[in-house]
Design a protein around this motif. Structure first.
Motif, short mmCIF file in Angstrom:
data_model
loop_
_atom_site.label_atom_id
_atom_site.label_comp_id
_atom_site.label_asym_id
_atom_site.label_seq_id
_atom_site.Cartn_x
_atom_site.Cartn_y
_atom_site.Cartn_z
N MET A 174 -3.18 -4.94 -3.65
CA MET A 174 -3.04 -3.46 -4.16
C MET A 174 -3.27 -3.27 -5.54
O MET A 174 -3.54 -2.26 -6.11
N ALA A 175 -2.76 -4.29 -6.53
CA ALA A 175 -3.13 -4.30 -7.61
C ALA A 175 -4.67 -4.08 -8.23
O ALA A 175 -5.11 -3.18 -8.83
N LEU A 176 -5.50 -4.89 -7.41
CA LEU A 176 -6.84 -4.70 -7.39
C LEU A 176 -7.23 -3.48 -6.90
O LEU A 176 -8.09 -2.74 -7.56
N ALA A 177 -6.87 -3.07 -5.74
CA ALA A 177 -7.36 -1.78 -5.22
C ALA A 177 -7.11 -0.63 -6.10
O ALA A 177 -7.75 0.34 -6.04
N PHE A 178 -5.94 -0.29 -6.69
CA PHE A 178 -5.60 0.95 -7.49
C PHE A 178 -5.89 0.51 -8.88
O PHE A 178 -5.27 1.27 -9.79
N GLY A 179 -6.86 -0.40 -9.34
CA GLY A 179 -7.42 -0.38 -10.73
C GLY A 179 -6.63 -1.18 -11.68
O GLY A 179 -6.72 -0.89 -12.78
N GLY A 180 -5.73 -1.84 -11.40
CA GLY A 180 -5.00 -2.69 -12.09
C GLY A 180 -5.72 -4.02 -12.79
O GLY A 180 -4.88 -4.78 -13.26
N GLY A 181 -6.63 -4.20 -12.15
CA GLY A 181 -7.41 -5.39 -12.79
C GLY A 181 -7.12 -6.65 -11.77
O GLY A 181 -6.53 -6.54 -10.53
N ALA A 230 0.89 -1.10 0.02
CA ALA A 230 0.01 -0.22 -0.11
C ALA A 230 0.73 1.31 0.02
O ALA A 230 0.51 2.09 -0.59
N LEU A 231 2.04 1.03 0.80
CA LEU A 231 2.82 2.23 0.97
C LEU A 231 3.52 2.75 -0.70
O LEU A 231 3.66 3.61 -1.18
N LEU A 232 3.92 1.44 -1.15
CA LEU A 232 4.75 1.61 -2.40
C LEU A 232 3.65 1.97 -3.58
O LEU A 232 3.99 3.01 -4.10
N TYR A 233 2.72 1.70 -3.59
CA TYR A 233 1.60 1.93 -4.58
C TYR A 233 1.13 3.38 -4.26
O TYR A 233 0.85 4.10 -5.29
#
Length: 253
Positions: free
Chosen positions: A203-210, A104-107
């Motif tokens: 985080m990929a899911l949370a940030f819209g990466g699918g 989460a911090l990285l993204y």
């Protein structure tokens, strides 16, 4: 719950967070952000990042928790009777929490740069090898993750089985993680760590990466645990007569 066990859990959370934030961050920055692209350099940089984080954490939180920062390592320790079921559960819970925090911090940092988060979100996750939608790709990924985790956890069990190895254990373990990344990155991105895979996938899911990364993460949860099981069995067979100490990379005071 005992304060000492909570302190160990917090140490595991911090260590796993650092692992994901820095090592996965190096993978993202060197291989995907477009600053430069050189496959050989990117691979080596990422492999070294994972190994060096382990060395750094081993000589810091190793004094507190033993520096597992990996559910597969904790599973190997549990199977080798170096920790109780309660300790195993606490370690794994805090490791997953740390991985999620680190991702989460990285993204968040990447998102705040203003670069398209949807395209960045897939980076740093683990995936199947080429032709990932085929059974062959899944089988290949399973094999590489099981074998590499077995090697990694076996080395940890062996090098931490004697107190006299404590001073150099962190370096040996860090170098081993570097080695398994050197071969595994081009196949699966190298997991050998369920928490490391789950945090970035979430985080990929949370940030819209699918959702593809989260859909594939089952393999990177199951295969490392299977590899840890094999490592524990191998260690028991080869080192049955050795005096085993609690798994750690603690330095002698």
């Amino acid at each position: 719950m005992e304060k000492c066990l909570i302190k160990k859990g917090v140490a595991e959370m911090i260590g796993t967070m650092v692992l994901v934030f820095i090592a996965v961050g190096v993978a993202v920055a060197t291989g995907s952000l477009g600053f430069y692209f050189n496959p050989s350099v990117d691979l080596v940089a990422t492999a070294l990042a994972f190994g060096l984080v382990i060395v750094a954490m081993a000589y810091t939180i190793g004094r507190v928790s033993g520096c597992h920062i990996n559910p597969a390592v904790s599973f190997g320790a549990f199977l080798s009777k170096r920790m109780s079921l309660k300790e195993f559960g606490v370690y794994v819970a805090f490791q997953f929490a740390g991985a999620i925090l680190g991702a989460a911090l990285l993204y968040t940092v990447v998102f705040l740069t203003g670069i398209d988060a949807a395209s960045l979100a897939v980076w740093g996750t683990n995936g199947y090898v080429a032709a990932e939608s085929t059974a062959n790709g899944i089988i290949a990924a399973l094999i590489i993750e099981i074998v590499l985790t077995c090697i990694f956890v076996y080395v940890i069990l062996a090098v931490t089985s004697k107190k006299g190895d404590a001073k150099r254990a962190g370096i040996i373990i860090g170098l081993t993680l570097t080695l398994v990344h050197l071969i595994g990155i081009n196949f699966t991105g190298t997991s050998v760590n369920p928490a490391r895979s789950f945090g970035p996938a979430l985080m990929a899911l949370a940030f819209g990466g699918g959702s593809y990364a989260l859909a594939e993460v089952w393999l990177f949860l199951a295969a490392p645990m299977a590899g840890a099981l094999l490592a524990a069995l191998l260690f028991k067979y080869l080192h049955a007569k050795e005096e085993e100490s609690e798994i750690s990379v603690k330095l002698e005071e």
